[in-house]
Design a protein around this motif. Sequence first.
Motif, PDB file in Angstrom:
ATOM      1  N   VAL A   1       0.854  -1.297   0.035  1.00 41.46           N
ATOM      2  CA  VAL A   1      -0.102  -0.104   0.159  1.00 41.46           C
ATOM      3  C   VAL A   1       0.917   1.311   0.027  1.00 41.46           C
ATOM      4  CG1 VAL A   1      -1.988  -1.116   0.959  1.00 41.46           C
ATOM      5  CG2 VAL A   1      -0.172  -0.088   2.559  1.00 41.46           C
ATOM      6  N   ALA A   2       2.077   1.095   0.487  1.00 44.76           N
ATOM      7  CA  ALA A   2       3.069   2.260   0.335  1.00 44.76           C
ATOM      8  C   ALA A   2       3.362   2.898  -0.934  1.00 44.76           C
ATOM      9  CB  ALA A   2       4.448   1.976   1.021  1.00 44.76           C
ATOM     10  N   ARG A   3       3.004   2.023  -2.099  1.00 41.16           N
ATOM     11  CA  ARG A   3       3.377   2.534  -3.402  1.00 41.16           C
ATOM     12  C   ARG A   3       2.066   2.477  -4.242  1.00 41.16           C
ATOM     13  NH1 ARG A   3       6.400  -3.190  -4.930  1.00 41.16           N
ATOM     14  NH2 ARG A   3       4.592  -4.470  -5.109  1.00 41.16           N
ATOM     15  N   THR A   4       0.901   1.828  -3.727  1.00 39.00           N
ATOM     16  CA  THR A   4      -0.322   1.719  -4.483  1.00 39.00           C
ATOM     17  C   THR A   4      -1.428   2.563  -3.812  1.00 39.00           C
ATOM     18  OG1 THR A   4      -0.390  -0.548  -4.073  1.00 39.00           O
ATOM     19  CG2 THR A   4       0.156   0.115  -6.164  1.00 39.00           C
ATOM     20  N   GLY A   5      -1.343   2.753  -2.505  1.00 37.02           N
ATOM     21  CA  GLY A   5      -2.337   3.445  -1.651  1.00 37.02           C
ATOM     22  C   GLY A   5      -3.508   2.301  -1.363  1.00 37.02           C
ATOM     23  N   PHE A   6      -4.612   2.808  -0.896  1.00 35.48           N
ATOM     24  CA  PHE A   6      -5.703   1.710  -0.785  1.00 35.48           C
ATOM     25  C   PHE A   6      -6.752   1.820  -2.125  1.00 35.48           C
ATOM     26  CE2 PHE A   6      -5.785   3.355   3.928  1.00 35.48           C
ATOM     27  CZ  PHE A   6      -4.917   2.208   4.102  1.00 35.48           C
ATOM     28  N   THR A   7      -6.675   2.789  -2.787  1.00 32.37           N
ATOM     29  CA  THR A   7      -7.530   2.644  -3.979  1.00 32.37           C
ATOM     30  C   THR A   7      -7.067   1.954  -5.012  1.00 32.37           C
ATOM     31  OG1 THR A   7      -8.222   4.991  -3.529  1.00 32.37           O
ATOM     32  CG2 THR A   7      -8.556   4.130  -5.851  1.00 32.37           C
ATOM     33  N   HIS A   8      -5.654   2.047  -5.476  1.00 28.32           N
ATOM     34  CA  HIS A   8      -4.857   1.053  -6.484  1.00 28.32           C
ATOM     35  C   HIS A   8      -4.709  -0.229  -6.016  1.00 28.32           C
ATOM     36  CE1 HIS A   8      -4.497   3.610 -10.071  1.00 28.32           C
ATOM     37  NE2 HIS A   8      -4.006   4.596  -9.289  1.00 28.32           N
ATOM     38  N   SER A   9      -4.467  -0.317  -4.777  1.00 26.58           N
ATOM     39  CA  SER A   9      -4.372  -1.608  -4.321  1.00 26.58           C
ATOM     40  C   SER A   9      -5.670  -2.420  -4.118  1.00 26.58           C
ATOM     41  CB  SER A   9      -3.807  -1.355  -2.833  1.00 26.58           C
ATOM     42  OG  SER A   9      -2.540  -1.056  -2.464  1.00 26.58           O
ATOM     43  N   GLN A  10      -6.737  -1.700  -4.171  1.00 22.84           N
ATOM     44  CA  GLN A  10      -7.942  -2.689  -4.232  1.00 22.84           C
ATOM     45  C   GLN A  10      -8.227  -3.117  -5.741  1.00 22.84           C
ATOM     46  OE1 GLN A  10     -10.901   0.562  -3.342  1.00 22.84           O
ATOM     47  NE2 GLN A  10     -12.049  -0.814  -1.829  1.00 22.84           N
ATOM     48  N   ARG A  11      -7.733  -2.245  -6.674  1.00 23.75           N
ATOM     49  CA  ARG A  11      -7.769  -2.546  -8.111  1.00 23.75           C
ATOM     50  C   ARG A  11      -6.594  -3.947  -8.245  1.00 23.75           C
ATOM     51  NH1 ARG A  11      -7.891   3.070 -10.990  1.00 23.75           N
ATOM     52  NH2 ARG A  11      -9.698   3.888 -10.199  1.00 23.75           N
ATOM     53  N   VAL A  12      -5.675  -3.850  -7.743  1.00 27.55           N
ATOM     54  CA  VAL A  12      -4.753  -5.281  -7.880  1.00 27.55           C
ATOM     55  C   VAL A  12      -5.262  -6.245  -7.070  1.00 27.55           C
ATOM     56  CG1 VAL A  12      -2.432  -5.788  -7.359  1.00 27.55           C
ATOM     57  CG2 VAL A  12      -2.601  -3.341  -7.933  1.00 27.55           C
ATOM     58  N   HIS A  13      -5.714  -5.922  -5.932  1.00 28.57           N
ATOM     59  CA  HIS A  13      -6.301  -7.158  -5.371  1.00 28.57           C
ATOM     60  C   HIS A  13      -7.653  -7.856  -6.072  1.00 28.57           C
ATOM     61  CE1 HIS A  13     -10.050  -8.478  -2.760  1.00 28.57           C
ATOM     62  NE2 HIS A  13      -8.836  -9.470  -2.553  1.00 28.57           N
ATOM     63  N   HIS A  14      -8.575  -7.087  -6.652  1.00 27.73           N
ATOM     64  CA  HIS A  14      -9.603  -7.615  -7.374  1.00 27.73           C
ATOM     65  C   HIS A  14      -9.263  -8.239  -8.647  1.00 27.73           C
ATOM     66  CE1 HIS A  14     -12.124  -5.826  -4.628  1.00 27.73           C
ATOM     67  NE2 HIS A  14     -12.280  -4.604  -5.229  1.00 27.73           N
ATOM     68  N   LEU A  15      -8.124  -7.919  -9.318  1.00 28.75           N
ATOM     69  CA  LEU A  15      -7.510  -8.535 -10.487  1.00 28.75           C
ATOM     70  C   LEU A  15      -6.824  -9.781 -10.064  1.00 28.75           C
ATOM     71  CD1 LEU A  15      -6.655  -8.778 -13.406  1.00 28.75           C
ATOM     72  CD2 LEU A  15      -4.593  -7.195 -12.771  1.00 28.75           C
ATOM     73  N   ALA A  16      -5.984  -9.946  -8.933  1.00 31.27           N
ATOM     74  CA  ALA A  16      -5.561 -11.197  -8.514  1.00 31.27           C
ATOM     75  C   ALA A  16      -6.497 -12.171  -7.986  1.00 31.27           C
ATOM     76  CB  ALA A  16      -4.500 -10.776  -7.267  1.00 31.27           C
ATOM     77  N   GLU A  17      -7.417 -11.628  -7.344  1.00 27.95           N
ATOM     78  CA  GLU A  17      -8.636 -12.580  -7.157  1.00 27.95           C
ATOM     79  C   GLU A  17      -9.389 -13.230  -8.484  1.00 27.95           C
ATOM     80  OE1 GLU A  17     -12.048 -12.219  -3.640  1.00 27.95           O
ATOM     81  OE2 GLU A  17     -11.968 -10.609  -5.366  1.00 27.95           O
ATOM     82  N   GLY A  18      -9.487 -12.289  -9.096  1.00 22.34           N
ATOM     83  CA  GLY A  18     -10.006 -12.859 -10.278  1.00 22.34           C
ATOM     84  C   GLY A  18      -9.002 -13.777 -11.424  1.00 22.34           C
ATOM     85  N   LEU A  19      -7.854 -13.533 -11.080  1.00 21.68           N
ATOM     86  CA  LEU A  19      -6.789 -14.308 -11.859  1.00 21.68           C
ATOM     87  C   LEU A  19      -6.344 -15.628 -11.197  1.00 21.68           C
ATOM     88  CD1 LEU A  19      -4.540 -11.796 -13.403  1.00 21.68           C
ATOM     89  CD2 LEU A  19      -6.025 -13.211 -14.611  1.00 21.68           C
ATOM     90  N   GLY A  20      -6.856 -15.597  -9.752  1.00 23.97           N
ATOM     91  CA  GLY A  20      -6.529 -16.811  -9.197  1.00 23.97           C
ATOM     92  C   GLY A  20      -5.109 -16.721  -8.579  1.00 23.97           C
ATOM     93  N   LEU A  21      -4.537 -15.618  -8.129  1.00 24.18           N
ATOM     94  CA  LEU A  21      -3.250 -15.641  -7.867  1.00 24.18           C
ATOM     95  C   LEU A  21      -3.111 -15.446  -6.470  1.00 24.18           C
ATOM     96  CD1 LEU A  21      -2.001 -12.660 -10.123  1.00 24.18           C
ATOM     97  CD2 LEU A  21      -1.655 -15.100 -10.498  1.00 24.18           C
ATOM     98  N   GLU A  22      -1.983 -15.971  -5.865  1.00 25.03           N
ATOM     99  CA  GLU A  22      -1.841 -15.925  -4.270  1.00 25.03           C
ATOM    100  C   GLU A  22      -1.247 -14.495  -4.161  1.00 25.03           C
ATOM    101  OE1 GLU A  22      -0.989 -18.589  -1.371  1.00 25.03           O
ATOM    102  OE2 GLU A  22       0.050 -20.092  -2.897  1.00 25.03           O
ATOM    103  N   VAL A  23      -1.596 -13.879  -3.011  1.00 32.16           N
ATOM    104  CA  VAL A  23      -1.023 -12.512  -2.541  1.00 32.16           C
ATOM    105  C   VAL A  23      -0.258 -12.549  -1.415  1.00 32.16           C
ATOM    106  CG1 VAL A  23      -1.875 -10.268  -2.337  1.00 32.16           C
ATOM    107  CG2 VAL A  23      -2.853 -11.540  -4.244  1.00 32.16           C
TER     108      VAL A  23
END
Length: 367
Positions: free
Chosen positions: A267-289
Amino acid sequence: MKITRIEAIPFAIPYRKPLKFASGEVHVAEHVLVRVHTDEGVTGIAEAPPRPFTYGETQAGIIAVIEKLFAPQLVGSSLLERETMVALLGRTVGNPVAKAAIDMAAWDALGRTLGLPVTELLGGYTDRMRVSHMLGFDEPAAMVAEAERMRETYGITTFKVKVGRRPVELDTAVVRALREALGADVELYVDGNRGWTASEAARAMKEMADLDLLFAEELCPADDVLGRRWLVSHLDVPFIADESAVVPADVTREVLGGSATAISIKVARTGFTHSQRVHHLAEGLGLEVVMGNQIDGQLGSMCTVAFGSAYRLTSRRAGELSNFLDMADDLLTEPLEIRDGELVVRPGSGIGVEVDADKLAHYRQDT
């Protein structure tokens, strides 16, 4: 809920023990406290930790871009206009840490205004995260001693081991020593910070094949496109993209190109807003985070806990949340406490922490 002022305050706190890794080392936390003020008298806070050897930002650069570009663009915006704020910040190339701190401070201000914790605004999945501790370069005995101390004192049982030295045997010996000393119940994974070539990384991972590693992270440079794809195709553990996969487009490129199979969210480099987008993409792709660490102070670490605990996917693995323990001091009125290997979300609105005015006065560098 309109923004009236944005402050960028430089401060510096030394580390008792510097963190050393393949792409650099950190002896002093020369960070920036970002404060977002509103017309209702609310102030949101966040921490910007510059990492010039990774993203090109410096403490002075973060202050300059906030004061000269970002603050004038955002003053007058509502805290609810997050997409507008993201679009305005996006007009300027780079500066991820400066943008992220403004975003998180705005979320903190919104939570304080509404009387709600940020983690509940984001998702509210749980109220805590398991803690992973990063072990920087040192001799095997010293790294084992540090890990044993972290387990005995704080209950931490997951360790991220910095590797990437030459010859690779320096690091494989450390990881083997850690496994032998800590036993099978401890989770270990390695992070090369792009320090090895693909062939060196392959040889090192082969030598450590019997050590039951959880992940491998950024073992070789992302711009070695063919070498990296070859390496990832030969690994039997998830390969985490970190610096190479900051925004959703990066994640898509690295994963679909065969250069990564898991990602780190910081979050130090993507904040909360962009981190949300990365999270949702990872969830959709089935990636571990894995929730990563920018060698944050306590404020930055609590921002990571607020986001990581908000979602099932980001709270599943231990987050890198403990390196503030190596700082000589911090800014918070109530220091964070790691108990039984966990950090818990603070009660209260926003991120749930406050800055000690006396400590800020002592460590700030602009007065």
